[in-house]
Design a protein around this motif. Sequence first.
Motif, PDB file in Angstrom:
ATOM      1  N   UNK A  91       0.821  -1.208   0.000  1.00 10.51           N
ATOM      2  CA  UNK A  91       0.000   0.000   0.000  1.00 10.51           C
ATOM      3  C   UNK A  91       0.854   1.257   0.000  1.00 10.51           C
ATOM      4  N   UNK A  92       1.978   1.249   0.687  1.00 10.19           N
ATOM      5  CA  UNK A  92       2.819   2.443   0.699  1.00 10.19           C
ATOM      6  C   UNK A  92       3.686   2.532  -0.551  1.00 10.19           C
TER       7      UNK A  92
ATOM      8  N   UNK B 211      -0.397   5.046   8.509  1.00  7.67           N
ATOM      9  CA  UNK B 211      -1.341   5.700   9.427  1.00  7.67           C
ATOM     10  C   UNK B 211      -2.751   5.698   8.866  1.00  7.67           C
ATOM     11  N   UNK B 212      -2.882   5.901   7.562  1.00  6.81           N
ATOM     12  CA  UNK B 212      -4.202   5.917   6.939  1.00  6.81           C
ATOM     13  C   UNK B 212      -4.877   4.549   7.073  1.00  6.81           C
ATOM     14  N   UNK B 213      -4.114   3.505   6.856  1.00 10.52           N
ATOM     15  CA  UNK B 213      -4.659   2.147   6.937  1.00 10.52           C
ATOM     16  C   UNK B 213      -4.941   1.756   8.388  1.00 10.52           C
TER      17      UNK B 213
ATOM     18  N   UNK C 110      -5.989   3.585  10.900  1.00 12.93           N
ATOM     19  CA  UNK C 110      -6.985   4.362  11.624  1.00 12.93           C
ATOM     20  C   UNK C 110      -7.934   3.375  12.303  1.00 12.93           C
ATOM     21  N   UNK C 111      -8.179   3.553  13.607  1.00  6.31           N
ATOM     22  CA  UNK C 111      -8.985   2.556  14.346  1.00  6.31           C
ATOM     23  C   UNK C 111     -10.308   2.184  13.696  1.00  6.31           C
ATOM     24  N   UNK C 112     -11.051   3.153  13.142  1.00  5.59           N
ATOM     25  CA  UNK C 112     -12.329   2.760  12.542  1.00  5.59           C
ATOM     26  C   UNK C 112     -12.129   1.943  11.266  1.00  5.59           C
ATOM     27  N   UNK C 113     -11.006   2.121  10.581  1.00  8.23           N
ATOM     28  CA  UNK C 113     -10.698   1.271   9.423  1.00  8.23           C
ATOM     29  C   UNK C 113     -10.421  -0.162   9.884  1.00  8.23           C
ATOM     30  N   UNK C 114      -9.676  -0.302  10.969  1.00  5.74           N
ATOM     31  CA  UNK C 114      -9.340  -1.632  11.474  1.00  5.74           C
ATOM     32  C   UNK C 114     -10.594  -2.360  11.953  1.00  5.74           C
TER      33      UNK C 114
END
Length: 163
Positions: free
Chosen positions: A85-86, A94-96, A98-102
């Motif tokens: 992804x990077x 950091x974007x990936x 993010x707690x709500x993403x996880x």
Amino acid sequence: YFFNYNCFSCFMLDTHIQSWENSMKKENIKFVRIPFAVHESWEYTSKLYFIMKILGFEHYNQEIFNLVHQEGYRFNSNEDLYNLLSDKYKLSRDLVNIPHHIKRLDYMFNKSLIVADMLKVNSTPTIIVNDKNKIYRIRIKDGFVPMSFILSLQKALKKSSTS
């Protein structure tokens, strides 16, 4: 449509599925891709699909298939996912992370396992045509030919529309 990026038959089928899906946009058909981890080692590619979907990159399916089957890229850890992804998509860890993403990723992954279990999916590719109370399963038989798979799908859709 149950698939996995590690599945060679799914890789061979994907362009045909995309063409078929585009041709059916006018119809009242909801087409859903669900990554399915046939093996524990395939869980990372299932999660990759959900990460790409969460971030709005699910249209990169063919590119991910190519990375796995033509370039030999392997996903054996979360670190492999972050590196892809990077490096390839210039997305920060950091974007990936993010707690709500996880939380959403975990929810989507667990839901896919539950749905696959309910529908008794045990291999990829598998397409389920669900019409009212009837379910048609299309799986790979010996001697996989992508177009015969699509023809089986069209036949199941025709059956479901006449029942």
